[in-house]
Motif scaffolding. Structure first.
Motif, mmCIF file in Angstrom:
data_model
loop_
_atom_site.group_PDB
_atom_site.id
_atom_site.type_symbol
_atom_site.label_atom_id
_atom_site.label_comp_id
_atom_site.label_asym_id
_atom_site.label_seq_id
_atom_site.Cartn_x
_atom_site.Cartn_y
_atom_site.Cartn_z
ATOM 1 N N PHE A 9 0.965 -1.260 -0.013
ATOM 2 C CA PHE A 9 0.161 0.208 0.013
ATOM 3 C C PHE A 9 0.849 1.150 0.053
ATOM 4 C CE2 PHE A 9 -1.842 3.357 2.731
ATOM 5 C CZ PHE A 9 -2.976 3.668 1.991
ATOM 6 N N LEU A 10 1.859 1.281 0.716
ATOM 7 C CA LEU A 10 2.774 2.548 0.970
ATOM 8 C C LEU A 10 3.538 2.609 -0.259
ATOM 9 C CD1 LEU A 10 4.209 1.853 4.818
ATOM 10 C CD2 LEU A 10 2.474 3.817 3.892
ATOM 11 N N LEU A 11 4.037 1.588 -0.928
ATOM 12 C CA LEU A 11 4.905 1.758 -2.020
ATOM 13 C C LEU A 11 3.995 2.293 -3.225
ATOM 14 C CD1 LEU A 11 6.990 -1.294 -1.909
ATOM 15 C CD2 LEU A 11 7.737 0.634 -1.787
ATOM 16 N N ARG A 12 2.614 1.900 -3.300
ATOM 17 C CA ARG A 12 1.626 2.244 -4.313
ATOM 18 C C ARG A 12 1.546 3.821 -4.076
ATOM 19 N NH1 ARG A 12 -1.065 -2.608 -2.968
ATOM 20 N NH2 ARG A 12 -2.669 -0.944 -2.069
ATOM 21 N N ASN A 13 1.630 4.347 -2.868
ATOM 22 C CA ASN A 13 1.192 5.555 -2.849
ATOM 23 C C ASN A 13 2.516 6.445 -2.529
ATOM 24 O OD1 ASN A 13 -1.996 5.918 -2.263
ATOM 25 N ND2 ASN A 13 -1.330 3.789 -1.203
ATOM 26 N N GLY A 14 3.645 6.068 -3.199
ATOM 27 C CA GLY A 14 4.601 6.893 -3.131
ATOM 28 C C GLY A 14 5.630 6.903 -2.183
ATOM 29 N N TYR A 15 5.745 5.715 -1.124
ATOM 30 C CA TYR A 15 6.670 5.846 -0.046
ATOM 31 C C TYR A 15 7.718 5.081 -0.406
ATOM 32 C CZ TYR A 15 2.982 7.941 3.257
ATOM 33 O OH TYR A 15 2.103 8.656 3.854
ATOM 34 N N GLU A 16 8.852 5.240 0.265
ATOM 35 C CA GLU A 16 9.907 4.367 0.045
ATOM 36 C C GLU A 16 9.983 3.550 1.392
ATOM 37 O OE1 GLU A 16 14.716 4.787 0.850
ATOM 38 O OE2 GLU A 16 13.623 6.500 0.497
ATOM 39 N N ILE A 17 10.184 2.332 1.450
ATOM 40 C CA ILE A 17 10.435 1.717 2.611
ATOM 41 C C ILE A 17 11.686 1.680 3.101
ATOM 42 C CG2 ILE A 17 9.864 -0.734 3.751
ATOM 43 C CD1 ILE A 17 7.428 0.609 2.707
ATOM 44 N N VAL A 18 11.993 2.135 4.329
ATOM 45 C CA VAL A 18 13.327 2.477 4.912
ATOM 46 C C VAL A 18 13.794 0.981 5.565
ATOM 47 C CG1 VAL A 18 14.810 3.847 6.204
ATOM 48 C CG2 VAL A 18 12.954 4.995 4.853
ATOM 49 N N LYS A 19 12.844 0.667 6.259
ATOM 50 C CA LYS A 19 13.159 -0.394 7.468
ATOM 51 C C LYS A 19 11.950 -1.231 7.628
ATOM 52 C CE LYS A 19 16.450 -2.073 10.468
ATOM 53 N NZ LYS A 19 17.147 -3.215 9.460
ATOM 54 N N ARG A 20 12.142 -2.460 7.865
ATOM 55 C CA ARG A 20 10.788 -3.235 8.407
ATOM 56 C C ARG A 20 11.515 -3.758 9.748
ATOM 57 N NH1 ARG A 20 7.829 -6.727 3.967
ATOM 58 N NH2 ARG A 20 6.421 -7.387 5.916
ATOM 59 N N ASN A 21 10.531 -3.905 10.685
ATOM 60 C CA ASN A 21 10.977 -4.525 11.866
ATOM 61 C C ASN A 21 12.171 -4.009 12.535
ATOM 62 O OD1 ASN A 21 8.650 -6.400 11.632
ATOM 63 N ND2 ASN A 21 9.775 -7.385 10.129
ATOM 64 N N PHE A 22 12.129 -2.873 12.879
ATOM 65 C CA PHE A 22 13.126 -1.965 13.369
ATOM 66 C C PHE A 22 13.100 -2.321 14.981
ATOM 67 C CE2 PHE A 22 15.056 1.532 15.904
ATOM 68 C CZ PHE A 22 16.397 1.394 15.684
ATOM 69 N N THR A 23 14.213 -3.196 15.538
ATOM 70 C CA THR A 23 14.001 -3.661 16.897
ATOM 71 C C THR A 23 14.963 -3.249 17.793
ATOM 72 O OG1 THR A 23 12.713 -5.651 16.057
ATOM 73 C CG2 THR A 23 13.546 -5.623 18.330
ATOM 74 N N VAL A 24 14.706 -2.683 18.926
ATOM 75 C CA VAL A 24 15.785 -2.262 20.023
ATOM 76 C C VAL A 24 15.185 -2.970 21.294
ATOM 77 C CG1 VAL A 24 16.573 -0.208 18.831
ATOM 78 C CG2 VAL A 24 14.478 0.169 20.665
ATOM 79 N N ARG A 25 15.988 -3.011 22.210
ATOM 80 C CA ARG A 25 15.494 -3.715 23.505
ATOM 81 C C ARG A 25 14.314 -2.693 23.843
ATOM 82 N NH1 ARG A 25 19.378 -4.866 28.605
ATOM 83 N NH2 ARG A 25 17.739 -6.143 30.050
ATOM 84 N N GLY A 26 13.284 -3.331 24.199
ATOM 85 C CA GLY A 26 12.186 -2.860 24.851
ATOM 86 C C GLY A 26 11.079 -2.293 23.689
ATOM 87 N N GLY A 27 11.499 -2.391 22.373
ATOM 88 C CA GLY A 27 10.373 -1.931 21.279
ATOM 89 C C GLY A 27 10.870 -2.293 20.070
#
Length: 113
Positions: A9-27
């Motif tokens: 959906f985001l790509l079709r609407n002109g977004y660039e996907i920078v990162k998926r599932n960015f994880t750090v301790r606690g989030g």
């Protein structure tokens, strides 16, 4: 499945996907996307049609706090200032197929602490 549908959906609407599932301790942040110089931290909630809890209800104050803290860590690692917002995507599934996707731009802000 929900996250992939939201990325499409985001790509079709002109977004660039920078990162998926960015994880750090606690989030974790499901999707980090950019469009027109704005970074969107996207929380994706996927539920079956008829679930007791709607997708939107699952983005509690507790969850929002963790997303904001995780976004702050992500931003602190950047070399330049970042204009950002917090979006929510609600995905409903029936028989392993996406039947509805609702996308909320600026669903909440970082004032929640």
């Amino acid at each position: 499945m929900g996250e992939s549908a939201v990325c499409d959906f985001l790509l079709r609407n002109g977004y660039e996907i920078v990162k998926r599932n960015f994880t750090v301790r606690g989030g974790e942040i499901d999707i980090i996307a950019r469009k027109n110089g704005v970074t969107a931290f996207v929380e994706v909630k996927t539920r079956k049609v008829g679930a007791l809890e709607e997708c939107e209800q699952a983005v509690t104050e507790y969850k929002r706090r963790h997303i904001v803290k995780t976004a702050e860590i992500y931003i602190s690692k950047l070399d330049e200032p970042c204009e950002c917002r917090f979006d929510v995507a609600a995905v409903q599934v029936k028989n392993n197929k996406i039947v509805r996707l609702r996308y909320y731009v600026a669903a909440f802000d970082a004032s929640i602490r």
